[in-house]
Design an enzyme around this catalytic site. Sequence first.
Site, PDB file in Angstrom:
ATOM      1  N   GLU A  58       0.825  -1.214   0.000  1.00  0.00           N
ATOM      2  CA  GLU A  58       0.000   0.000   0.000  1.00  0.00           C
ATOM      3  C   GLU A  58       0.855   1.258   0.000  1.00  0.00           C
ATOM      4  OE1 GLU A  58      -0.705  -2.690   1.842  1.00  0.00           O
ATOM      5  OE2 GLU A  58      -2.562  -3.299   0.870  1.00  0.00           O
ATOM      6  N   HIS A 103     -12.199  -5.387   7.556  1.00  0.00           N
ATOM      7  CA  HIS A 103     -12.919  -5.202   6.295  1.00  0.00           C
ATOM      8  C   HIS A 103     -14.151  -4.357   6.562  1.00  0.00           C
ATOM      9  CE1 HIS A 103     -10.529  -8.859   5.802  1.00  0.00           C
ATOM     10  NE2 HIS A 103     -10.443  -8.535   4.535  1.00  0.00           N
TER      11      HIS A 103
END
Lengths: 408, 438
Positions: free
Chosen positions: A130, A200
């Site tokens: 990321e 999530h």
Amino acid sequence: MFSLPFKASRRFPSLICRSNSTAPPAGGHLPSIATSTILRSTREAALRTPWLRWLDDNASSPSTVIVGGRETRKMNTYQAVRDAMSIALAKDDSAVVFGEDVAFGGVFRCTMGLAEEFGRERVFNTPLTEQGIVGFGVGFALMGHTAIAEIQFADYIFPAFDQLVNEAAKIRYRSGGTFNVGGLTIRTPTMSVGHGGLYHSQSPEGFFMGASGLKVVIPRSPIQAKGLLLGSIRDPNPVIFMEPKVLYRSAVEQVPIDDYELPLGRAEILVSGTDLTLLTWGTPVYHCEAALHMLSSPEAALQPHITASLRSAKVELIDLRSILPWDVETIAESVNRTGRLVIVHEAGMTAGVGAEISAEIQKRCFLKLDAPIKRVTGWDTPVALQYEKFHIPDAIRIVDAVMETLSY
Amino acid sequence: MIRTFITAPHRAHTRSFSTTISRRQQILPKSNSPIVSKLEFFNSVTGSSSLIPTYRVLDGVGNLIHGAELPQIDKAFAHRLYENMQLLPTLDTVLYNVQRQGKISFYMTAYGEEATIIGSAAALEMDDEVLGQYREMGVLLWRGFTIDDVMAQCFGNEEDGSGKGRQMPVHFGSPKHHFHTISSPLATQIPQAAGVGYALKRTPDRRSRSIAACFFGEGAASEGDFHAGLMLASTIPSPTLYIARNNGFAISTPSTEQYNGDGIASRGPGYGIDTVRVDGNDVLAVLSAIREARRRCLEQGRAVLVEAMSYRVSHHSTSDDSFAYRPRTEVEDHKKVDNPITRFRLFMESQGWWNADAEIELKARLKEDVMKAFKRAETLKRAELSELFTDVYGGEQPWHLKEQRAELARLLRKYGSDYEPWRKELAKFKNNGRDLLD
């Protein structure tokens, strides 16, 4: 059933139409995302989306509000996001789309077919990093190109926090305006999905709210997603675009197929009201809609809990849409009219976006406030898997907060 | 995605060999690794393999070493190299002392790394995009950034084109010189360089012509962004040249505490990129290595890594006293025994390109130029105070910044002339801060 004020009925013909024609099913089921009256299910309603600005092929011609001749297509949110990126790639040869697993279509299908349509040089996978994805995007945008990067879940944006906050947000400022990364847009799925657990489900918008130099945008629906994403991609600043993932498939609208933008930094009044301002963004927009329905026409079991005198209350529902910079003017104007504010967000309460808004509104509306500003948020815990229904700001928590605030 | 074929001979050999094996055995689905029956661990440092060698052209006294090839260089070019190498310590000495007198807030010298920086700068094309760490001012000077520009940034005065006085000294930047503005967070420029390289590849008039060149120290190479950057520029092939300045120290931390492998160079092959280690005190070796690295970058369209070995003669910065963690004698010895400037001067003298008179003239001229620029910079005011609030965003300034600007203006109107710390400070700004009140 709550009645809509005249002003809203003009602005939301589809909403009126559906409210009047679709009575709540027996048993008083609450509106869900699938049956939401906030979503625009007709072409006419879609084309009359407030502040929609067409961007026609002829860039030199003035933007137009002409509706005639425009077409719409039924899309869910992931299709609308894909449609926006397709337009961005088609119109801007410098634009590229990249991230983890975007080449085959993305884990949420948002990039379906883009690699085939525009080539693997423009739509490509990155290694699983990321900080690398955002750093790469910063470099690409430094050269004046358009970088549309994806972070697979907002929960995984933190490794890139340094690149976003120390680099992307500050490059224009620290270089005296000689360099910028205005071409950078970071798309990332956010908020809870029913079973996402700790990693999530997160809503990290509050962590970026203090990163002046960035913009943070969260849409509530397919029309909003397309228009705000195109606006974000073309905005001269780096933008974090957070897509509520539970809406990818569940929220469906007629979406204009042409190129259009919706303005960043502007909230939208979805339901006009005079008694209380209910402010939210993303997925909880639908929880708020359900809460308003619950307030005005509670199902039998809840009727003892919903104070009869409050059922006719006119609550103003506002979608904030942009977290940074946020539309203080619209919110303050609303609260000065209603005297009451309830803020709803999925992220935890402490130092969340609601805290910032409360402080500022308290300052601006001090003499007009009739009740303390209330926040309905996720608890200050991680998002625990089997406990989600009790973690999120559900309709019942919202309606309770609304009643508490109305009767203060 | 475009995957350029690896041209390095040893890799090509390994690949073709192993492909045959895996085709025959089909054991490892995603690797061409040959199968062996003998259990054997390996390690680049402590195993049987020797250390990665260091490429050198000149010995410590400027003589061509046996078998070495001189890079293409003529007298004029050599003079330019030498002048720029000498300009660095001239500027460093003045600015270091200026900081000590409190006239600028901070400074970082490049003592000991003159050959690494100037040699690299000279091997790059003038419009290759450079992303640096902070000790690479020499690249800007090579490209025509003036001594006045250097002073303007360090003093943060109204002529500071790098950042309107917003960043600490030595955080230079100039789009005109294709030098991206330095920022303090270490290694953030490394993955950015991969993106810059990829953008160059997608720009028709720069594809196959320009590269991104990224500098960093061996300490910064421990950051996660190092890993991200080299991996990205290798897997998403981008013409990006990574130049590690291994000067032995990250502030007080010796490189022995920074890594246990064979320096930074040993990591390059792990990412599948061509790598070389070079003597960073030998400007001609650096020049050759970077020229060849640059050529490979363009040819392969993929990252290349160069590790330049030097020694940080200076303190880390003006906020550091390096004798707290290393003996003064070690530094003094280094300056004498392995001085990059001396080494190149001796080489030039051996070619008949330089002499004592030229040396005296150069040093006097550089000192005069630097002192003149310093004295001028000292008298200039800062940018307008209202620049505090500009450039945070492109496009329309958001409401919160407009309001905060107005709030400071209100406070200045009220207290600006009576509150001494502000009054004294306002006098240093162009228009004395009145622009903010309008």
